[in-house]
Write a protein that holds these residues in place. Structure first.
Motif, PDB file in Angstrom:
ATOM      1  N   ILE A  77      33.233  15.207 -34.608  1.00 18.63           N
ATOM      2  CA  ILE A  77      33.681  15.654 -33.285  1.00 18.63           C
ATOM      3  C   ILE A  77      34.442  16.966 -33.387  1.00 18.63           C
ATOM      4  CG2 ILE A  77      35.161  15.109 -31.308  1.00 18.63           C
ATOM      5  CD1 ILE A  77      32.583  13.534 -31.343  1.00 18.63           C
ATOM      6  N   GLN A  78      35.286  17.105 -34.403  1.00 22.15           N
ATOM      7  CA  GLN A  78      36.043  18.347 -34.593  1.00 22.15           C
ATOM      8  C   GLN A  78      35.106  19.539 -34.723  1.00 22.15           C
ATOM      9  OE1 GLN A  78      39.187  19.388 -34.629  1.00 22.15           O
ATOM     10  NE2 GLN A  78      38.586  21.451 -35.288  1.00 22.15           N
ATOM     11  N   GLU A  79      34.090  19.420 -35.556  1.00 22.19           N
ATOM     12  CA  GLU A  79      33.191  20.554 -35.782  1.00 22.19           C
ATOM     13  C   GLU A  79      32.388  20.895 -34.537  1.00 22.19           C
ATOM     14  OE1 GLU A  79      30.820  19.914 -39.257  1.00 22.19           O
ATOM     15  OE2 GLU A  79      32.545  19.928 -40.611  1.00 22.19           O
ATOM     16  N   ILE A  80      31.935  19.887 -33.819  1.00 19.89           N
ATOM     17  CA  ILE A  80      31.148  20.159 -32.606  1.00 19.89           C
ATOM     18  C   ILE A  80      32.018  20.789 -31.528  1.00 19.89           C
ATOM     19  CG2 ILE A  80      29.892  19.066 -30.704  1.00 19.89           C
ATOM     20  CD1 ILE A  80      28.811  17.048 -32.749  1.00 19.89           C
ATOM     21  N   ARG A  81      33.247  20.295 -31.375  1.00 17.55           N
ATOM     22  CA  ARG A  81      34.114  20.802 -30.307  1.00 17.55           C
ATOM     23  C   ARG A  81      34.629  22.219 -30.585  1.00 17.55           C
ATOM     24  NH1 ARG A  81      32.547  19.119 -25.792  1.00 17.55           N
ATOM     25  NH2 ARG A  81      33.247  17.075 -25.065  1.00 17.55           N
ATOM     26  N   GLU A  82      34.474  22.727 -31.783  1.00 18.73           N
ATOM     27  CA  GLU A  82      34.882  24.101 -32.047  1.00 18.73           C
ATOM     28  C   GLU A  82      34.002  25.106 -31.312  1.00 18.73           C
ATOM     29  OE1 GLU A  82      35.120  24.870 -36.205  1.00 18.73           O
ATOM     30  OE2 GLU A  82      37.055  23.836 -36.433  1.00 18.73           O
ATOM     31  N   TRP A  83      32.790  24.688 -30.924  1.00 17.61           N
ATOM     32  CA  TRP A  83      31.891  25.637 -30.264  1.00 17.61           C
ATOM     33  C   TRP A  83      31.230  25.082 -29.005  1.00 17.61           C
ATOM     34  CZ3 TRP A  83      26.810  24.059 -29.800  1.00 17.61           C
ATOM     35  CH2 TRP A  83      26.414  22.991 -30.615  1.00 17.61           C
ATOM     36  N   PHE A  84      31.295  23.783 -28.783  1.00 15.47           N
ATOM     37  CA  PHE A  84      30.570  23.175 -27.657  1.00 15.47           C
ATOM     38  C   PHE A  84      31.547  22.476 -26.713  1.00 15.47           C
ATOM     39  CE2 PHE A  84      28.062  19.540 -25.875  1.00 15.47           C
ATOM     40  CZ  PHE A  84      27.219  20.301 -25.084  1.00 15.47           C
ATOM     41  N   ASP A  85      31.498  22.832 -25.425  1.00 22.49           N
ATOM     42  CA  ASP A  85      32.411  22.264 -24.442  1.00 22.49           C
ATOM     43  C   ASP A  85      31.683  21.410 -23.409  1.00 22.49           C
ATOM     44  OD1 ASP A  85      35.070  21.942 -23.500  1.00 22.49           O
ATOM     45  OD2 ASP A  85      34.644  23.308 -21.830  1.00 22.49           O
ATOM     46  N   GLY A  86      30.426  21.061 -23.679  1.00 21.33           N
ATOM     47  CA  GLY A  86      29.651  20.273 -22.735  1.00 21.33           C
ATOM     48  C   GLY A  86      29.785  18.782 -22.984  1.00 21.33           C
ATOM     49  N   PRO A  87      28.955  17.983 -22.319  1.00 23.14           N
ATOM     50  CA  PRO A  87      29.022  16.522 -22.445  1.00 23.14           C
ATOM     51  C   PRO A  87      28.820  16.071 -23.890  1.00 23.14           C
ATOM     52  CG  PRO A  87      27.637  17.163 -20.582  1.00 23.14           C
ATOM     53  CD  PRO A  87      27.931  18.418 -21.335  1.00 23.14           C
ATOM     54  N   LEU A  88      29.727  15.204 -24.346  1.00 24.89           N
ATOM     55  CA  LEU A  88      29.681  14.749 -25.731  1.00 24.89           C
ATOM     56  C   LEU A  88      30.079  13.279 -25.793  1.00 24.89           C
ATOM     57  CD1 LEU A  88      29.440  15.296 -28.781  1.00 24.89           C
ATOM     58  CD2 LEU A  88      31.819  16.093 -28.739  1.00 24.89           C
ATOM     59  N   ALA A  89      29.188  12.463 -26.325  1.00 21.76           N
ATOM     60  CA  ALA A  89      29.472  11.040 -26.531  1.00 21.76           C
ATOM     61  C   ALA A  89      29.602  10.788 -28.027  1.00 21.76           C
ATOM     62  CB  ALA A  89      28.356  10.180 -25.943  1.00 21.76           C
ATOM     63  N   LEU A  90      30.392   9.775 -28.377  1.00 15.91           N
ATOM     64  CA  LEU A  90      30.588   9.420 -29.776  1.00 15.91           C
ATOM     65  C   LEU A  90      30.058   8.026 -30.037  1.00 15.91           C
ATOM     66  CD1 LEU A  90      31.719   9.882 -32.621  1.00 15.91           C
ATOM     67  CD2 LEU A  90      33.923   8.990 -31.790  1.00 15.91           C
ATOM     68  N   SER A  91      29.215   7.917 -31.072  1.00 16.47           N
ATOM     69  CA  SER A  91      28.662   6.646 -31.508  1.00 16.47           C
ATOM     70  C   SER A  91      29.169   6.337 -32.913  1.00 16.47           C
ATOM     71  CB  SER A  91      27.132   6.724 -31.527  1.00 16.47           C
ATOM     72  OG  SER A  91      26.557   5.587 -32.123  1.00 16.47           O
ATOM     73  N   GLY A  92      29.585   5.090 -33.125  1.00 14.07           N
ATOM     74  CA  GLY A  92      30.033   4.696 -34.457  1.00 14.07           C
ATOM     75  C   GLY A  92      31.169   3.699 -34.406  1.00 14.07           C
ATOM     76  N   ALA A  93      30.852   2.406 -34.485  1.00 12.69           N
ATOM     77  CA  ALA A  93      31.851   1.335 -34.536  1.00 12.69           C
ATOM     78  C   ALA A  93      32.700   1.271 -33.269  1.00 12.69           C
ATOM     79  CB  ALA A  93      32.733   1.485 -35.781  1.00 12.69           C
ATOM     80  N   ILE A  94      32.111   1.570 -32.118  1.00 15.55           N
ATOM     81  CA  ILE A  94      32.841   1.511 -30.858  1.00 15.55           C
ATOM     82  C   ILE A  94      32.461   0.220 -30.132  1.00 15.55           C
ATOM     83  CG2 ILE A  94      33.238   2.623 -28.625  1.00 15.55           C
ATOM     84  CD1 ILE A  94      32.764   5.288 -29.959  1.00 15.55           C
ATOM     85  N   ALA A  95      33.376  -0.743 -30.137  1.00 14.81           N
ATOM     86  CA  ALA A  95      33.118  -2.036 -29.508  1.00 14.81           C
ATOM     87  C   ALA A  95      34.341  -2.573 -28.780  1.00 14.81           C
ATOM     88  CB  ALA A  95      32.650  -3.048 -30.560  1.00 14.81           C
ATOM     89  N   SER A  96      35.309  -1.697 -28.546  1.00 15.71           N
ATOM     90  CA  SER A  96      36.527  -2.093 -27.835  1.00 15.71           C
ATOM     91  C   SER A  96      37.012  -0.935 -26.977  1.00 15.71           C
ATOM     92  CB  SER A  96      37.628  -2.480 -28.833  1.00 15.71           C
ATOM     93  OG  SER A  96      38.096  -1.333 -29.516  1.00 15.71           O
ATOM     94  N   GLY A  97      37.876  -1.270 -26.015  1.00 13.64           N
ATOM     95  CA  GLY A  97      38.471  -0.223 -25.197  1.00 13.64           C
ATOM     96  C   GLY A  97      39.366   0.692 -26.010  1.00 13.64           C
TER      97      GLY A  97
END
Length: 311
Positions: A160-180
Motif C-alpha cells: 500500500i505504501q508503494e502504490i500510494r506514493e504515486w496513485f490517489d485513485g480507488p484502492l482496495a486491500l486484500s489479505g487476511a481481512i475478516a474483521s472490522g
C-alpha cells in the motif's frame, strides 16, 4: 484518496466481497449487496453458455439503487476463451464494476468505460500496479500476503505504501481481512476499501460444501498452505483439504508457472473441487452465518475500531 460516488455513498461498511471460484453466485451476491457491500462473482462461475446472461438479468432486475453495486470478475488470461463474449455481456447489461485479473487489457477497460462502468484490477506488486493504471484501469486491488486464492507475497504495509506514493485513485486491500478491525487497519494504511473473501465462504448463501464451510470455522492462519501446484499460480489453500486429497502439504511439488492448469490428484479427486482456497484471516471466523449477519458484524467492529482510534 478518492472514490467514485458509486462506492462512496452506497456502502454500509467500506468492503468489496471478493469474487470466489464456484462459491460466489447470485444468491450470495444479492445478499452482499443488500447488506451494503459490493457483491461480486467471476463470470466463469456461470456455466454453461447462456447462464452468465441469466445471472446478469437477475442481478440487474432485483437490485435497487438502495443496494450496493455489484461487480463481475473477468479472468484476462489466454486460457479464457470466453472473454470476448463475457465482455460484450458486461457492456450490454452495464455492469457497474468490472474486476480484471491475470492481465491488464486496454480494450476491456475502454469497453467498460463506454457505458460509464469502472474497472478495478488486482495486482500483487507495484510494477503490475503501474501497468494496470497505464492501460486504463480506474482503480486497484492490492493482493498482499495472506490473501485467499491467488495471493502475493508482499506485506500490506509495503504494498500500500508503494502504490500510494504515486496513485490517489480507488484502492482496495486484500489479505487476511475478516474483521472490522482489519478493515479499519486497511484504511489506516491508505486503502479505501477492504477486500473480503474467505469470511464469505462460511455464509449460508455461499455455494460451498458444508465440510468446506466448517473447515473455515475450525481452522486458523497456521492451517494455510501457499503453493502453485494446483493451478500453476501461487495461492493459499486449506491444509486439511490437501491432506484429504491424498497429498503431503509439507512436500508439495512445484508446477510450471507458464501453464495455468489444474494439478492431477489421487483417483477420484480434482484440484478445482477438492483443494479449498482460503486466506490467513480465518481465525476471526467462528460460525456459519447469513451474509447479512457477517456484514453487520464487520460494520460493528469497524465502527468500534474507529471509535477506539479517535477516543
Amino acid at each position: 484518496m478518492t472514490l467514485p460516488a458509486l462506492l462512496e455513498n452506497r456502502l454500509s461498511v467500506p468492503v468489496i466481497a471478493a469474487p470466489m471460484f464456484i462459491i460466489s453466485q447470485p444468491d450470495l451476491v444479492l445478499a452482499e449487496c443488500r447488506a451494503g457491500v459490493v457483491g461480486s462473482f467471476p463470470s466463469l462461475n456461470a456455466r454453461p453458455s447462456g447462464v452468465f446472461e441469466q445471472w446478469l438479468q437477475r442481478l440487474t432486475n432485483e437490485l435497487t439503487p438502495a443496494d450496493a453495486p455489484f461487480a463481475v470478475n473477468l479472468i484476462v488470461h489466454r486460457s479464457n476463451d470466453r472473454l470476448a463474449e463475457d465482455v460484450a455481456l458486461c457492456v450490454r447489461y452495464k455492469v457497474p464494476i468490472v474486476i480484471t485479473s491475470l492481465g491488464a487489457r486496454p480494450e476491456i477497460n475502454e469497453a467498460v468505460h463506454s457505458y460509464g462502468g469502472i474497472v478495478l484490477h488486482d495486482v500483487i506488486d507495484n510494477v503490475f500496479a503501474h501497468k494496470a493504471i497505464e492501460k486504463g484501469a480506474d482503480g486497484l486491488i492490492a493482493v498482499a500476503a495472506g490473501a485467499g486464492g491467488h495471493a502475493g507475497t508482499l506485506s500490506p504495509f509495503a504494498l500500500i505504501q508503494e502504490i500510494r506514493e504515486w496513485f490517489d485513485g480507488p484502492l482496495a486491500l486484500s489479505g487476511a481481512i475478516a474483521s472490522g478491525n482489519a478493515i479499519a487497519a486497511a484504511r489506516a494504511l491508505g486503502a479505501d476499501l477492504g477486500y473480503v473473501g474467505s469470511a464469505f465462504i462460511a455464509t449460508e448463501e455461499a455455494v460451498a460444501s458444508p465440510a468446506y464451510k466448517q473447515m473455515i470455522v475450525d481452522s486458523e492462519a497456521e492451517d494455510i498452505v501457499y503453493s502453485n501446484l494446483f493451478t500453476g499460480i501461487h495461492g493459499n489453500y486449506l491444509k486439511p483439504s490437501i491432506v484429504a486429497a491424498g497429498l503431503d502439504p509439507d512436500a508439495l511439488a512445484t508446477s510450471d508457472p507458464s501453464k495455468m492448469d489444474f494439478a492431477a490428484l489421487a483417483e477420484g479427486k480434482k484440484a478445482w473441487r477438492d483443494i479449498w482456497g482460503c486466506g490467513q484471516g480465518i481465525g476471526a471466523i467462528h460460525q456459519i452465518v447469513p451474509a447479512a449477519e457477517l456484514v453487520a458484524r464487520l460494520a460493528r467492529e469497524y465502527r468500534a475500531a474507529l471509535a477506539r482510534l479517535t477516543a
